[in-house]
Motif scaffolding. Structure first.
Motif, PDB file in Angstrom:
ATOM      1  N   ILE A 309      26.869  -7.698 -49.919  1.00  0.00           N
ATOM      2  CA  ILE A 309      27.728  -8.092 -49.232  1.00  0.00           C
ATOM      3  C   ILE A 309      28.396  -9.501 -49.585  1.00  0.00           C
ATOM      4  O   ILE A 309      29.616  -9.952 -49.601  1.00  0.00           O
ATOM      5  N   ARG A 310      27.464 -10.390 -49.832  1.00  0.00           N
ATOM      6  CA  ARG A 310      27.756 -11.700 -50.336  1.00  0.00           C
ATOM      7  C   ARG A 310      28.481 -11.800 -51.898  1.00  0.00           C
ATOM      8  O   ARG A 310      29.362 -12.335 -52.046  1.00  0.00           O
ATOM      9  N   ALA A 311      28.207 -10.500 -52.611  1.00  0.00           N
ATOM     10  CA  ALA A 311      28.659 -10.541 -53.961  1.00  0.00           C
ATOM     11  C   ALA A 311      30.203  -9.701 -53.959  1.00  0.00           C
ATOM     12  O   ALA A 311      31.074 -10.123 -54.537  1.00  0.00           O
ATOM     13  N   LEU A 312      30.247  -8.762 -53.035  1.00  0.00           N
ATOM     14  CA  LEU A 312      31.192  -7.649 -53.117  1.00  0.00           C
ATOM     15  C   LEU A 312      32.129  -7.565 -51.748  1.00  0.00           C
ATOM     16  O   LEU A 312      33.323  -6.638 -51.929  1.00  0.00           O
ATOM     17  N   GLY A 313      31.526  -8.101 -50.766  1.00  0.00           N
ATOM     18  CA  GLY A 313      32.394  -8.156 -49.503  1.00  0.00           C
ATOM     19  C   GLY A 313      32.523  -6.748 -48.806  1.00  0.00           C
ATOM     20  O   GLY A 313      31.457  -5.839 -49.058  1.00  0.00           O
ATOM     21  N   GLU A 314      33.183  -6.411 -48.044  1.00  0.00           N
ATOM     22  CA  GLU A 314      33.615  -5.443 -47.169  1.00  0.00           C
ATOM     23  C   GLU A 314      33.480  -4.165 -47.816  1.00  0.00           C
ATOM     24  O   GLU A 314      32.982  -2.795 -47.549  1.00  0.00           O
ATOM     25  N   PRO A 315      34.277  -3.955 -49.287  1.00  0.00           N
ATOM     26  CA  PRO A 315      33.972  -2.774 -49.794  1.00  0.00           C
ATOM     27  C   PRO A 315      32.676  -2.052 -50.288  1.00  0.00           C
ATOM     28  O   PRO A 315      32.409  -0.949 -50.392  1.00  0.00           O
ATOM     29  N   PHE A 316      31.678  -3.192 -50.226  1.00  0.00           N
ATOM     30  CA  PHE A 316      30.269  -2.817 -50.326  1.00  0.00           C
ATOM     31  C   PHE A 316      29.838  -2.056 -49.381  1.00  0.00           C
ATOM     32  O   PHE A 316      29.157  -1.067 -49.589  1.00  0.00           O
ATOM     33  N   ALA A 317      30.103  -2.617 -48.132  1.00  0.00           N
ATOM     34  CA  ALA A 317      29.738  -1.902 -46.877  1.00  0.00           C
ATOM     35  C   ALA A 317      30.113  -0.580 -46.765  1.00  0.00           C
ATOM     36  O   ALA A 317      29.531   0.409 -46.263  1.00  0.00           O
ATOM     37  N   ARG A 318      31.366  -0.535 -47.016  1.00  0.00           N
ATOM     38  CA  ARG A 318      31.912   0.968 -47.049  1.00  0.00           C
ATOM     39  C   ARG A 318      31.349   1.878 -47.999  1.00  0.00           C
ATOM     40  O   ARG A 318      31.075   3.036 -47.803  1.00  0.00           O
ATOM     41  N   ASP A 319      31.023   1.294 -49.260  1.00  0.00           N
ATOM     42  CA  ASP A 319      30.455   2.165 -50.381  1.00  0.00           C
ATOM     43  C   ASP A 319      28.815   2.531 -49.687  1.00  0.00           C
ATOM     44  O   ASP A 319      28.656   3.524 -49.984  1.00  0.00           O
ATOM     45  N   LEU A 320      28.310   1.619 -49.230  1.00  0.00           N
ATOM     46  CA  LEU A 320      26.814   1.843 -48.696  1.00  0.00           C
ATOM     47  C   LEU A 320      26.985   3.002 -47.685  1.00  0.00           C
ATOM     48  O   LEU A 320      26.146   3.633 -47.462  1.00  0.00           O
ATOM     49  N   GLY A 321      28.059   2.916 -46.772  1.00  0.00           N
ATOM     50  CA  GLY A 321      28.281   4.030 -45.701  1.00  0.00           C
ATOM     51  C   GLY A 321      28.244   5.428 -46.276  1.00  0.00           C
ATOM     52  O   GLY A 321      27.775   6.369 -45.775  1.00  0.00           O
ATOM     53  N   LYS A 322      29.044   5.509 -47.421  1.00  0.00           N
ATOM     54  CA  LYS A 322      29.076   6.677 -48.029  1.00  0.00           C
ATOM     55  C   LYS A 322      27.830   7.139 -48.504  1.00  0.00           C
ATOM     56  O   LYS A 322      27.701   8.264 -48.576  1.00  0.00           O
ATOM     57  N   LEU A 323      27.322   6.206 -49.138  1.00  0.00           N
ATOM     58  CA  LEU A 323      25.845   6.578 -50.033  1.00  0.00           C
ATOM     59  C   LEU A 323      24.845   6.774 -48.715  1.00  0.00           C
ATOM     60  O   LEU A 323      24.055   7.966 -48.909  1.00  0.00           O
ATOM     61  N   THR A 324      24.768   6.337 -47.661  1.00  0.00           N
ATOM     62  CA  THR A 324      23.807   6.601 -46.490  1.00  0.00           C
ATOM     63  C   THR A 324      24.398   7.882 -45.922  1.00  0.00           C
ATOM     64  O   THR A 324      23.282   8.688 -45.925  1.00  0.00           O
ATOM     65  N   GLU A 325      25.454   8.348 -46.027  1.00  0.00           N
ATOM     66  CA  GLU A 325      25.819   9.706 -45.484  1.00  0.00           C
ATOM     67  C   GLU A 325      25.570  10.690 -46.364  1.00  0.00           C
ATOM     68  O   GLU A 325      24.794  11.950 -46.044  1.00  0.00           O
ATOM     69  N   ARG A 326      25.576  10.640 -47.780  1.00  0.00           N
ATOM     70  CA  ARG A 326      25.044  11.516 -48.662  1.00  0.00           C
ATOM     71  C   ARG A 326      23.481  11.620 -48.752  1.00  0.00           C
ATOM     72  O   ARG A 326      22.923  12.637 -48.780  1.00  0.00           O
ATOM     73  N   TYR A 327      23.101  10.358 -48.490  1.00  0.00           N
ATOM     74  CA  TYR A 327      21.501  10.514 -48.475  1.00  0.00           C
ATOM     75  C   TYR A 327      20.750  11.205 -47.276  1.00  0.00           C
ATOM     76  O   TYR A 327      19.903  11.955 -47.499  1.00  0.00           O
ATOM     77  N   VAL A 328      21.366  10.885 -46.103  1.00  0.00           N
ATOM     78  CA  VAL A 328      20.948  12.029 -45.014  1.00  0.00           C
ATOM     79  C   VAL A 328      21.178  13.325 -45.485  1.00  0.00           C
ATOM     80  O   VAL A 328      20.209  14.219 -44.972  1.00  0.00           O
ATOM     81  N   GLY A 329      22.269  13.857 -45.881  1.00  0.00           N
ATOM     82  CA  GLY A 329      22.531  15.300 -46.181  1.00  0.00           C
ATOM     83  C   GLY A 329      21.311  15.697 -47.338  1.00  0.00           C
ATOM     84  O   GLY A 329      20.901  16.848 -47.373  1.00  0.00           O
ATOM     85  N   ARG A 330      21.048  14.932 -48.217  1.00  0.00           N
ATOM     86  CA  ARG A 330      20.151  15.275 -49.200  1.00  0.00           C
ATOM     87  C   ARG A 330      19.094  15.508 -48.537  1.00  0.00           C
ATOM     88  O   ARG A 330      18.067  16.437 -49.024  1.00  0.00           O
ATOM     89  N   GLN A 331      18.726  14.556 -47.676  1.00  0.00           N
ATOM     90  CA  GLN A 331      17.390  14.708 -47.006  1.00  0.00           C
ATOM     91  C   GLN A 331      17.149  16.159 -46.305  1.00  0.00           C
ATOM     92  O   GLN A 331      16.307  16.740 -46.257  1.00  0.00           O
ATOM     93  N   LEU A 332      18.384  16.311 -45.375  1.00  0.00           N
ATOM     94  CA  LEU A 332      18.429  17.396 -44.634  1.00  0.00           C
ATOM     95  C   LEU A 332      18.235  18.740 -45.537  1.00  0.00           C
ATOM     96  O   LEU A 332      17.621  19.745 -45.249  1.00  0.00           O
ATOM     97  N   LYS A 333      18.748  18.937 -46.799  1.00  0.00           N
ATOM     98  CA  LYS A 333      18.904  19.921 -47.658  1.00  0.00           C
ATOM     99  C   LYS A 333      17.737  20.223 -48.113  1.00  0.00           C
ATOM    100  O   LYS A 333      17.344  21.247 -48.615  1.00  0.00           O
ATOM    101  N   SER A 334      16.676  19.047 -48.144  1.00  0.00           N
ATOM    102  CA  SER A 334      15.397  19.262 -48.862  1.00  0.00           C
ATOM    103  C   SER A 334      14.529  20.323 -48.095  1.00  0.00           C
ATOM    104  O   SER A 334      13.551  20.323 -48.540  1.00  0.00           O
ATOM    105  N   ILE A 335      14.886  20.146 -46.617  1.00  0.00           N
ATOM    106  CA  ILE A 335      13.953  20.992 -45.734  1.00  0.00           C
ATOM    107  C   ILE A 335      13.573  22.531 -46.176  1.00  0.00           C
ATOM    108  O   ILE A 335      14.666  23.097 -46.624  1.00  0.00           O
ATOM    109  N   LYS A 336      12.500  23.055 -46.168  1.00  0.00           N
ATOM    110  CA  LYS A 336      12.407  24.324 -46.697  1.00  0.00           C
ATOM    111  C   LYS A 336      11.770  24.983 -45.500  1.00  0.00           C
ATOM    112  O   LYS A 336      11.193  24.791 -44.537  1.00  0.00           O
TER     113      LYS A 336
END
Length: 525
Positions: A309-336
């Motif tokens: 946030i200090r280095a890149l501002g709000e665009p970083f927060a938006r990118d982190l949001g996208k990465l977090t959404e993908r991460y949750v999906g990746r976790q759910l897809k790993s269920i067997k």
């Protein structure tokens, strides 16, 4: 009972060896004292003291004596889960707090040395501290519990998930998501080295400090047997990281005073600069981590969030949001076995987005809405108005869940692959724990959906993903419909009697690093 053997390097000056021997003796004495302790029922009123009395107890000792003793004691406690006796008599958050107060207000014009009995007095004083009474409004209980949760719970979490999550969330996802500012190059510019190398260098510093009673000495890097390490983690990255994670006493004080502070009387919940810079530079040129558990936490997603946030501002927060959404999906897809999982749906004019993930199970549809927003320092300290942040976050997510549920019921063609013939559960996923989000006290203040809803942290989702699919379904349905368990933290509500396998995503992330756990970096070699 664990003994602490003080390092006794042959090159160390006699005065230093003598101090280290005294430190080890004090820690061993106190640990033995704790082992003999047997709690008893006492009906007399408990002693309470203001925070300034605890501060005075800390100031009885020279920082040059107390800080090394606290570091050695922190390491004697090992890793979580801690025993109830250990948490009552030498809590890790109290060690970090005492170190902060010593650096801020201590001086060398005190009696030399720290004994086991001095540690007893110090921790008893900590346990007796009472803050300024909170105003008894509707959020009285929620405020007190919020302060306690954010002070204590992070120290009781396994670091394996936190470190592995950094790679799985912030490295693995870079090429899979369309981002505004984040990239491997952006991380390198922010951190001075690739993120993976910074993680490795931080791990090296953690191991070095843990093997040497909290100390790190740059002279160790000159040893000829270190070249094997530098083949993996470049020396310049380790040196840069050590400098980044350390501060002088004056820099420490400046960082503390520059941070926002909770109201008077709640100083114990004020910012601790050790969270960002866990090493302090001592007068002999060495670095000391008074609470070594904080070293690896500097490369968790939560810590890197503020750097970004200090280095890149709000665009970083938006990118982190996208990465977090993908991460949750990746976790759910790993269920067997692999579940029926569907991503966000775009629909309507103007175009709208549904909730982030739909997990379709035989008896229920679980909708996941992911938020990467984080609590600030004053909100963690339950400063006046803290509850508004939680309410805003949960209300926004619940509103999104309700809208998606309404479109399913209306049989919107865009949602035709989501069954409408079974109950629904909404899960709000937060990037960091909101420990009391499921509690009665929070639920009374936020928007309610016409179906059960739960709040889960990424750690909770990682626990969920380690369960077999039938257990995921059974446990989510039981918890969501249980008036009691649905108010607990989701990770606590899981049925731990059922065997869980490893979390595949986290294990792959951990295994992607040559962790060099057998490194020999003892001072006395």
């Amino acid at each position: 009972m664990m003994n602490v053997e003080p390092p006794n390097g042959s090159d160390a000056p006699p005065e230093r060896r003598e101090r280290e021997e005294r430190t080890g003796a004090a820690v061993n004495d106190y640990v033995a004292m704790v082992a003999r302790h047997r709690p008893y029922r006492d009906t007399s009123p408990r002693r309470t003291i203001p925070f300034r009395d605890f501060r005075q107890e800390v100031r009885r000792h020279r920082p040059s004596d107390l800080l090394p003793t606290l570091a050695a004691l922190a390491l004697a406690g090992g890793d979580p889960p801690f025993s109830a006796q250990w948490l009552a008599t030498m809590p890790p958050w109290a060690i970090a707090l005492a170190a902060r107060e010593s650096i801020l207000w201590g001086n060398e014009h005190r009696k030399e040395g720290v004994t086991g009995d001095d540690l007893r007095r110090l921790f008893n004083a900590h346990n007796d501290v009472v803050g300024v009474p909170r105003e008894r409004d509707d959020n009285f209980v929620l405020g007190m519990l919020t302060q306690v949760a954010y002070e204590q719970f992070p120290y009781q979490e396994s670091i394996f998930e936190e470190v592995s999550r950094t790679h799985a969330l912030l490295v693995d996802g870079l090429s899979a998501v369309n981002l505004e500012v984040l990239s491997e190059k952006a991380w390198e510019e922010m951190l001075g080295a690739p993120l993976g190398q910074v993680v490795g260098a931080t791990f090296f510093l953690q191991v070095a400090a843990s093997k040497n009673a909290g100390w790190f000495d740059h002279k160790w890097l000159d040893r000829p047997d270190m070249q094997e390490i530098y083949d993996v983690w470049p020396r310049e990255v380790i040196e840069r990281r050590a400098l980044e994670l350390s501060s002088t006493f004056e820099e420490f004080k400046a960082a503390y005073h520059a941070a926002p502070h909770p109201p008077d009387g709640n100083e114990r919940y004020s910012f601790n600069p050790l969270v960002e810079r866990p090493f302090v530079r001592m007068n002999d040129g060495r670095y000391l981590a008074p609470q070594p558990r904080l070293i690896l936490r500097t490369i968790t997603p939560g810590a890197l969030y503020y750097r970004g946030i200090r280095a890149l501002g709000e665009p970083f927060a938006r990118d982190l949001g996208k990465l977090t959404e993908r991460y949750v999906g990746r976790q759910l897809k790993s269920i067997k076995p692999t579940p029926d999982l569907y991503p966000e749906i775009l629909y309507g004019k103007p175009e709208q987005a549904s909730t982030d993930w739909f997990l379709v199970l035989p008896s229920v549809v679980v909708m996941f809405e992911v938020k990467s927003a984080r609590f600030g320092l004053l909100e963690r300290a339950a400063a006046p108005g803290f509850e508004k942040r939680t309410k805003s976050l949960i209300d926004k997510a619940v509103g999104q869940l309700i809208r998606s549920s309404t479109e399913i019921d209306a049989r919107n063609p865009a949602f035709e692959h989501i069954p409408s013939d079974r109950p629904r559960i909404g899960v709000l996923v937060t990037a960091e724990p909101h420990y009391l989000a499921n509690s009665h006290w929070t639920r009374e203040t936020v928007q309610q959906a016409p179906f059960p809803t739960l709040t889960a942290s990424l750690r909770d989702i990682e626990l969920l993903a380690a369960l077999p699919l039938d257990e995921v379904e059974r446990q989510l349905v039981e918890i969501a419909n249980d008036p009691d368990r649905s108010t607990w933290s989701l990770g606590t509500a899981f049925d731990r009697s059922k065997k869980q396998g490893p979390n595949v995503v986290l294990q792959e992330a951990w295994d992607s690093y040559p962790w060099l756990e057998e490194l020999d970096i003892d001072e006395d070699q």
